[in-house]
Scaffold this motif. Structure first.
Motif: not given
Length: 476
Positions: A221-227, A403-419
């Protein structure tokens, strides 16, 4: 040896060998990351570049392939792309430090970026419209089977030999593909009047490269808001905006964005893109499920993927044959329904869930994705004028890569945050991992279900747009 095989099917064999080798190599490297960290004494972020740079350079090269294929001949350019990939494999096995390995992976990515769009364009040129479904379905088997067996094969190579063989094993198959392609790919028309859209190429390369690089740098998640990531994404988006404005004005655009005026083509991008997101989200989540939650090894992980890969390949061919014989009616809609059902079911697991259930649901997902991905792409490509096939294939592949790259990014970040959230609340990392994986499958399942109307519309629009595509082609 190949004397009895019709020439047009030798085109499929040629490009299938090249595509399979390239996709297999990329999926084999994922389980090698811990080993490469030890070999090169680097952290996960630095080694991550070995995987990321391939995705970035491949995406940056793809927009150029339509122009190159039309200007210099698809066969010649495809052979150059495959030769570059083989050269990158040989050099990669000889890497003396991490920087050299990343550079040779970039060379592999450039070769792959040339090969993938031209593979589809060569098949479309070799087959009449009414036979392309089966041909692209068989070629698409490479895209389904390779990611499934790659991690297991890569893990086996790492455990039993040396990481160098991850690259050397590409060479025999790649060379076989190169030799067969040299002798059996037909020479295609060369258009000496085409000029390179230099400014378009500059801005689309910078835009696609920057956005894919941003995605490759994100895993929490922190990578989403990294400058740096925000600035890189903003720069990429600005470049793509400028690119679109250039393409509206230039006489010979690098990517023909007017293809989006063809409804079947646009819908096919959406449907195949969602199917691709579902495929790669599963490739990311299933190893975590099998290894972190149920504590099996890499071999069992590979076995879980196997039924899905085999059935997706079989039903990709069945869907393609049905498309050729009876038209697209019912194929895509049923494929999306089956894929959505299998994916949603994987969102309902608990710690007592059996391996048989996971095998069965992965198999169902494989059937659905097989019925959807390549048939949707074929329908969309059939709907555009014949002279635009190279540009259409390049545009399709660029968007699918993103779209494949976006899917992997979304799922990996969601997994780390929710876990992390669930683990903090329950104190059980195992249960937290399972809940995050369940929710990830539910999100992808809902997205797939929401795309069912688009698949239905694509079936309806395809007949109209195919007819208009034929008329436009005859008018050129």
């Amino acid at each position: 040896m190949f004397g009895k095989i019709p020439a047009k099917w030798m085109v499929v064999v040629s490009v299938l060998l090249g595509s399979f080798t390239m996709i297999l190599n990329n999926s084999m490297l994922n389980p090698a990351v811990p080993q490469l960290m030890k070999v090169f004494e680097a952290d996960a972020i630095a080694i991550g570049w070995v995987v990321t740079i391939f995705m970035v350079t491949m995406g940056m090269t793809m927009p150029l392939t339509g122009f190159l294929g039309d200007r210099f001949g698809k066969k010649r350019v495809y052979l150059i792309g495959l030769a570059l990939f083989i050269a990158g494999s040989v050099l990669g096995s000889l890497s003396w430090n991490l920087s050299s390995l990343i550079a040779f992976r970039a060379l592999q990515g450039i070769g792959g970026g040339i090969m993938m769009p031209l593979s589809m364009a060569l098949i479309f040129e070799a087959f009449p419209r009414q036979e392309r479904g089966l041909a692209t379905g068989i070629w698409g088997v490479a895209a389904m089977v390779a990611p499934a067996i790659g991690p297991t094969l890569g893990g086996f190579i790492i455990e039993t030999t040396s990481w160098h063989y991850l690259f050397w094993c590409n060479v025999p198959v790649g060379l076989a593909g190169l030799i067969i392609a040299y002798f059996y790919l037909p020479k295609t028309m060369i258009n000496n009047q085409i000029k390179l859209d230099r400014w378009g190429f500059l801005f689309v390369t910078l835009g696609v490269g920057a956005i894919l690089l941003t995605f490759g740098r994100m895993s929490e998640l922190s990578h989403l808001v990294a400058l740096p990531n925000l600035l890189l994404f903003a720069f990429g988006s600005f470049c793509l905006y400028v690119f679109v404005q250039i393409e509206k004005r230039v006489e010979q655009p690098l990517l023909d964005l007017t293809l989006f005026r063809v409804p079947a083509y646009t819908l096919s991008i959406w449907v195949s893109g969602v199917a691709s997101i579902g495929l790669f989200a599963g490739v990311f989540l299933i190893p975590l499920l099998i290894q972190q939650v149920f504590h099996y090894g890499a071999i069992m992980t590979g076995l879980v993927f196997l039924p899905s890969a085999l059935l997706s390949g079989i039903f990709m061919s069945i869907g393609g044959r049905t498309l050729d014989r009876r038209g697209v009616s019912g194929v895509l809609t049923s494929g999306m329904v089956i894929a959505a059902a299998g994916t949603l079911a994987l969102g309902l697991m608990n710690l007592e869930t059996t391996l048989f259930f996971i095998f069965a649901m992965m198999a169902i997902r494989g059937i659905g994705i097989g019925f959807t991905m390549m048939p949707a792409t074929t329908v969309g490509m059939n709907a555009i004028p014949e002279p635009t096939i190279s540009r259409g294939s390049a545009l399709t592949n660029v968007l699918r890569q993103m779209s494949s790259a976006l899917g992997i990014v979304f799922i990996s970040i969601y997994y780390e945050v929710r876990r992390g959230q669930v683990s903090a609340a329950t104190g059980s990392l195992e249960a937290a991992s399972l809940q995050a994986i369940n929710e990830g499958f539910l999100i992808i399942g809902v997205l797939t279900a929401l795309t069912i109307p688009a698949a239905y519309l694509l079936e309806k629009k395809s007949k109209i747009d195919e007819a208009s595509g034929i008329k436009k082609a005859s008018g050129h």
